[in-house]
Design a protein around this motif. Structure first.
Motif, PDB file in Angstrom:
ATOM      1  N   GLU A   5       1.315  -1.341   0.237  1.00 50.18           N
ATOM      2  CA  GLU A   5      -0.322  -0.286  -0.001  1.00 50.18           C
ATOM      3  C   GLU A   5       0.966   1.500   0.077  1.00 50.18           C
ATOM      4  OE1 GLU A   5      -4.176   0.647   1.720  1.00 50.18           O
ATOM      5  OE2 GLU A   5      -2.876   1.314   3.440  1.00 50.18           O
ATOM      6  N   ILE A   6       0.666   2.089  -1.075  1.00 51.70           N
ATOM      7  CA  ILE A   6       1.124   3.377  -0.941  1.00 51.70           C
ATOM      8  C   ILE A   6       0.395   4.711  -0.354  1.00 51.70           C
ATOM      9  CG2 ILE A   6       2.467   4.951  -2.559  1.00 51.70           C
ATOM     10  CD1 ILE A   6       3.320   2.453  -3.324  1.00 51.70           C
ATOM     11  N   ALA A   7       0.833   5.527   0.296  1.00 54.17           N
ATOM     12  CA  ALA A   7      -0.628   6.525   0.626  1.00 54.17           C
ATOM     13  C   ALA A   7       0.527   7.831   0.869  1.00 54.17           C
ATOM     14  CB  ALA A   7      -1.304   6.141   1.801  1.00 54.17           C
ATOM     15  N   ILE A   8       0.439   8.454  -0.053  1.00 55.83           N
ATOM     16  CA  ILE A   8       1.119  10.189   0.363  1.00 55.83           C
ATOM     17  C   ILE A   8       0.748  11.116   0.241  1.00 55.83           C
ATOM     18  CG2 ILE A   8       3.556  11.236  -0.879  1.00 55.83           C
ATOM     19  CD1 ILE A   8       4.475   8.460  -1.573  1.00 55.83           C
ATOM     20  N   ARG A  18      -2.633  13.751   6.062  1.00 57.09           N
ATOM     21  CA  ARG A  18      -1.487  13.186   5.762  1.00 57.09           C
ATOM     22  C   ARG A  18      -1.834  11.318   5.435  1.00 57.09           C
ATOM     23  NH1 ARG A  18      -1.135  14.863  10.323  1.00 57.09           N
ATOM     24  NH2 ARG A  18       0.675  16.726  10.116  1.00 57.09           N
ATOM     25  N   GLY A  19      -1.196  10.939   4.773  1.00 53.41           N
ATOM     26  CA  GLY A  19      -1.391   9.644   3.543  1.00 53.41           C
ATOM     27  C   GLY A  19      -0.651   8.109   4.639  1.00 53.41           C
ATOM     28  N   HIS A  20      -1.543   7.658   4.590  1.00 49.29           N
ATOM     29  CA  HIS A  20      -1.204   6.731   6.095  1.00 49.29           C
ATOM     30  C   HIS A  20      -1.240   5.066   5.495  1.00 49.29           C
ATOM     31  CE1 HIS A  20      -1.363   4.678  10.309  1.00 49.29           C
ATOM     32  NE2 HIS A  20      -0.706   4.487   9.620  1.00 49.29           N
ATOM     33  N   ALA A  21      -0.491   4.847   4.827  1.00 50.04           N
ATOM     34  CA  ALA A  21      -0.237   3.454   4.254  1.00 50.04           C
ATOM     35  C   ALA A  21       0.199   2.461   5.673  1.00 50.04           C
ATOM     36  CB  ALA A  21       0.856   3.061   3.316  1.00 50.04           C
ATOM     37  N   ARG A  22      -0.969   0.608   4.844  1.00 47.26           N
ATOM     38  CA  ARG A  22      -0.810   0.206   5.710  1.00 47.26           C
ATOM     39  C   ARG A  22      -1.151  -1.630   5.029  1.00 47.26           C
ATOM     40  NH1 ARG A  22      -5.515   3.445   7.821  1.00 47.26           N
ATOM     41  NH2 ARG A  22      -4.766   4.454   9.611  1.00 47.26           N
ATOM     42  N   ASP A  29       3.380   8.551   4.051  1.00 44.90           N
ATOM     43  CA  ASP A  29       3.911  10.294   4.713  1.00 44.90           C
ATOM     44  C   ASP A  29       4.112   8.608   6.379  1.00 44.90           C
ATOM     45  OD1 ASP A  29       3.658  11.637   3.000  1.00 44.90           O
ATOM     46  OD2 ASP A  29       1.532  11.639   2.735  1.00 44.90           O
ATOM     47  N   ILE A  30       2.464   8.176   6.836  1.00 46.32           N
ATOM     48  CA  ILE A  30       2.672   7.160   8.082  1.00 46.32           C
ATOM     49  C   ILE A  30       2.549   6.415   7.748  1.00 46.32           C
ATOM     50  CG2 ILE A  30       1.864   6.705   9.569  1.00 46.32           C
ATOM     51  CD1 ILE A  30       0.466   9.791   9.887  1.00 46.32           C
ATOM     52  N   ALA A  31       3.358   5.110   7.486  1.00 47.42           N
ATOM     53  CA  ALA A  31       3.634   3.205   7.520  1.00 47.42           C
ATOM     54  C   ALA A  31       3.682   2.761   8.823  1.00 47.42           C
ATOM     55  CB  ALA A  31       5.095   3.756   6.422  1.00 47.42           C
ATOM     56  N   THR A  32       2.593   1.653   8.112  1.00 50.79           N
ATOM     57  CA  THR A  32       2.864   0.712   9.713  1.00 50.79           C
ATOM     58  C   THR A  32       2.413  -0.436   8.473  1.00 50.79           C
ATOM     59  OG1 THR A  32       1.682   2.304  10.225  1.00 50.79           O
ATOM     60  CG2 THR A  32       1.388  -0.047  11.612  1.00 50.79           C
ATOM     61  N   GLY A  33       3.277  -1.240   8.314  1.00 47.38           N
ATOM     62  CA  GLY A  33       3.965  -2.903   7.964  1.00 47.38           C
ATOM     63  C   GLY A  33       4.735  -3.498   8.204  1.00 47.38           C
ATOM     64  N   ILE A  34       5.037  -4.846   7.844  1.00 49.64           N
ATOM     65  CA  ILE A  34       6.287  -4.891   8.343  1.00 49.64           C
ATOM     66  C   ILE A  34       7.719  -5.377   7.249  1.00 49.64           C
ATOM     67  CG2 ILE A  34       7.325  -7.526   7.868  1.00 49.64           C
ATOM     68  CD1 ILE A  34       4.539  -7.832   9.241  1.00 49.64           C
ATOM     69  N   PHE A  35       7.781  -3.980   6.261  1.00 51.75           N
ATOM     70  CA  PHE A  35       8.614  -3.870   6.054  1.00 51.75           C
ATOM     71  C   PHE A  35       8.204  -2.165   5.430  1.00 51.75           C
ATOM     72  CE2 PHE A  35       9.776  -7.582   4.478  1.00 51.75           C
ATOM     73  CZ  PHE A  35      10.774  -8.147   4.155  1.00 51.75           C
ATOM     74  N   ALA A  36       8.109  -1.450   6.257  1.00 53.35           N
ATOM     75  CA  ALA A  36       7.373   0.235   6.413  1.00 53.35           C
ATOM     76  C   ALA A  36       8.507   1.227   5.483  1.00 53.35           C
ATOM     77  CB  ALA A  36       6.938   0.660   7.775  1.00 53.35           C
ATOM     78  N   LEU A  37       8.701   2.370   5.105  1.00 61.46           N
ATOM     79  CA  LEU A  37       8.726   3.291   4.662  1.00 61.46           C
ATOM     80  C   LEU A  37       8.352   4.899   4.770  1.00 61.46           C
ATOM     81  CD1 LEU A  37      11.685   4.382   3.485  1.00 61.46           C
ATOM     82  CD2 LEU A  37      10.308   3.910   0.723  1.00 61.46           C
ATOM     83  N   GLY A  38       8.913   5.910   5.864  1.00 62.26           N
ATOM     84  CA  GLY A  38       7.707   6.751   5.580  1.00 62.26           C
ATOM     85  C   GLY A  38       8.356   8.411   5.926  1.00 62.26           C
ATOM     86  N   GLY A  39       7.866   9.384   6.358  1.00 59.81           N
ATOM     87  CA  GLY A  39       8.183  10.280   7.477  1.00 59.81           C
ATOM     88  C   GLY A  39       8.348   9.738   8.785  1.00 59.81           C
ATOM     89  N   LEU A  40       7.027   8.799   8.759  1.00 58.59           N
ATOM     90  CA  LEU A  40       7.453   8.134  10.515  1.00 58.59           C
ATOM     91  C   LEU A  40       6.747   6.312   9.975  1.00 58.59           C
ATOM     92  CD1 LEU A  40       4.962   9.037  13.308  1.00 58.59           C
ATOM     93  CD2 LEU A  40       5.049   7.091  13.143  1.00 58.59           C
ATOM     94  N   ALA A  41       7.576   6.101  10.569  1.00 62.35           N
ATOM     95  CA  ALA A  41       7.445   4.678  10.039  1.00 62.35           C
ATOM     96  C   ALA A  41       7.839   3.308  11.038  1.00 62.35           C
ATOM     97  CB  ALA A  41       8.641   3.941   8.887  1.00 62.35           C
TER      98      ALA A  41
END
Length: 112
Positions: A5-8, A18-22, A29-41
């Motif tokens: 999931e990509i949310a920017i 802000r985009g919150h990708a899960r 922008d905010i990323a939550t997952g097994i592999f997370a890449l973002g401003g806040l990860a």
């Protein structure tokens, strides 16, 4: 949970500023997952400005094996490193933990 999931940026439909990708792989922008890449990860492996998880890498990292400008964790590597075993410009560590880690994994930590 989606695989990727990509949310920017803001989402007008849901009202999120802000985009919150899960997802398993989350990028946003905010990323939550097994592999997370973002401003806040947040994740098992997290890469971002503020990252926390098992292996976080970022400006500020909090986790088991933390790498970053400010790293706080069990094994911390960074400009300012705080942890049971710490390596960096300013390292604050537990001498007992460093001795134990040296016994278990000889040569892992650099010594002066």
């Amino acid at each position: 949970m989606p695989l990727v999931e990509i949310a920017i940026g803001p989402d007008a439909a849901s009202g999120q500023p802000r985009g919150h990708a899960r997802g398993v792989v989350a990028i946003g922008d905010i990323a939550t997952g097994i592999f997370a890449l973002g401003g806040l990860a947040r994740g098992i492996v997290a890469v971002g400005g503020l990252a926390w998880g098992v292996v976080p890498v970022g400006g500020v990292s909090l986790g088991l094996v933390a790498v970053g400008g400010l790293a706080v964790g069990g094994l911390a590597v960074g400009g300012v490193a705080i942890g049971l075993a710490a390596v960096g410009g300013l390292a604050i560590e537990s001498p007992e933990a460093v001795e134990r880690l040296d016994r278990w994994l000889p040569g892992l930590l650099p010594r002066n």
